[in-house]
Design an enzyme around this catalytic site. Structure first.
Site, PDB file in Angstrom:
ATOM      1  N   GLU A 122      33.747  54.021   7.748  1.00  0.00           N
ATOM      2  CA  GLU A 122      34.968  54.102   8.545  1.00  0.00           C
ATOM      3  C   GLU A 122      35.760  55.382   8.276  1.00  0.00           C
ATOM      4  O   GLU A 122      36.284  56.001   9.205  1.00  0.00           O
ATOM      5  CB  GLU A 122      35.849  52.878   8.276  1.00  0.00           C
ATOM      6  CG  GLU A 122      37.050  52.772   9.194  1.00  0.00           C
ATOM      7  CD  GLU A 122      37.761  51.437   9.064  1.00  0.00           C
ATOM      8  OE1 GLU A 122      38.828  51.281   9.680  1.00  0.00           O
ATOM      9  OE2 GLU A 122      37.253  50.545   8.351  1.00  0.00           O
ATOM     10  N   SER A 167      44.881  46.916   8.825  1.00  0.00           N
ATOM     11  CA  SER A 167      45.256  45.695   8.093  1.00  0.00           C
ATOM     12  C   SER A 167      46.048  46.077   6.852  1.00  0.00           C
ATOM     13  O   SER A 167      47.104  45.519   6.563  1.00  0.00           O
ATOM     14  CB  SER A 167      44.005  44.911   7.699  1.00  0.00           C
ATOM     15  OG  SER A 167      43.243  44.601   8.835  1.00  0.00           O
ATOM     16  N   SER A 170      45.139  53.228   4.007  1.00  0.00           N
ATOM     17  CA  SER A 170      44.371  54.147   3.183  1.00  0.00           C
ATOM     18  C   SER A 170      44.888  55.557   3.408  1.00  0.00           C
ATOM     19  O   SER A 170      45.243  55.925   4.536  1.00  0.00           O
ATOM     20  CB  SER A 170      42.879  54.091   3.528  1.00  0.00           C
ATOM     21  OG  SER A 170      42.318  52.844   3.189  1.00  0.00           O
ATOM     22  N   ARG A 222      39.311  59.634  -0.691  1.00  0.00           N
ATOM     23  CA  ARG A 222      40.354  58.602  -0.617  1.00  0.00           C
ATOM     24  C   ARG A 222      41.220  58.713  -1.866  1.00  0.00           C
ATOM     25  O   ARG A 222      40.755  58.530  -2.983  1.00  0.00           O
ATOM     26  CB  ARG A 222      39.738  57.205  -0.530  1.00  0.00           C
ATOM     27  CG  ARG A 222      40.782  56.102  -0.314  1.00  0.00           C
ATOM     28  CD  ARG A 222      40.112  54.736  -0.229  1.00  0.00           C
ATOM     29  NE  ARG A 222      41.043  53.688   0.122  1.00  0.00           N
ATOM     30  CZ  ARG A 222      41.817  53.035  -0.741  1.00  0.00           C
ATOM     31  NH1 ARG A 222      41.757  53.352  -2.032  1.00  0.00           N
ATOM     32  NH2 ARG A 222      42.637  52.087  -0.338  1.00  0.00           N
TER      33      ARG A 222
END
Length: 204
Positions: free
Chosen positions: A62, A122, A125, A137
């Site tokens: 993703e 949801s 990040s 990340r």
């Protein structure tokens, strides 16, 4: 390119739609049975798509899809996607409903690296993007879009994102949020008195 999200109970309905049939027909002509997809659902529901549409979902990472999509859209379709904001005069947002400032737009180029990509779904990040293929990340949070929907439903009785945005534009967060002015009675250092110091700080 198919964008969107489906509830588990809606996937079987989607498989019966004319769009799904058109998609499978086009894939048959190309002799392909694979669709590249991303998100946790592409792994969870791969077997369901195989059963109903005879299509295999090829799961893509993703974060990589997010970075490539940002850069594709910025270069091809959203020329004003990247800008820096210079604050000239911070007015009372609650009285004027805006903050004065100027935007300086930038083209998608190597000069923009590194930049932060914040993916709010949801949860949340935060990625540090150093090139179209190099990203890391940095951190994230369990508080995200669904947190807004959940709290909004609890406080207002509606779980519609559009309704919550409309209500928020008409409401006054000072009724629930504690501001710098609530604490000090005035501006403090460079902080405007209407800046939020504590979300939901007035709820007891």
């Amino acid at each position: 390119l198919v964008c969107g999200s489906f509830k588990v109970q809606d996937i079987e309905k989607f498989a019966k739609t004319s769009f799904a049939k058109l998609m499978t027909s086009a894939m048959n002509k190309e002799n392909s049975r694979m669709v590249r997809s991303t998100g946790h659902g592409s792994e969870l529901y791969d077997k369901m798509f195989q059963r109903h549409l005879n299509i295999h979902l090829d799961n893509q990472r993703e974060s990589g899809c997010l970075v490539r999509a940002i850069e594709f859209l910025a270069k091809e379709h959203l020329p004003k996607a990247f800008f820096t904001y210079k604050q000239e005069n911070l007015l009372s947002f609650h009285e004027n409903r805006h903050i004065e400032g100027t935007r300086e737009y930038h083209e998608m180029s190597s000069d923009l690296y590194p930049y932060l990509a914040v993916n709010l779904r949801s949860g949340m990040s935060i990625l540090k993007v150093e090139s179209p293929t190099k990203y890391t990340r940095l951190t994230g949070s369990h508080i995200g879009g669904l947190s807004l929907i959940g709290l909004g439903s609890l406080f207002t009785g509606t779980a519609s994102f559009e309704d919550l945005i409309k209500m928020s534009s008409e409401g006054d967060s000072r009724n629930v949020d504690m501001t710098v002015g609530d604490i000090y009675g005035h501006e403090y250092a460079s902080l405007h008195k209407d800046l939020i110091a504590s979300s939901c700080g007035k709820l007891k």
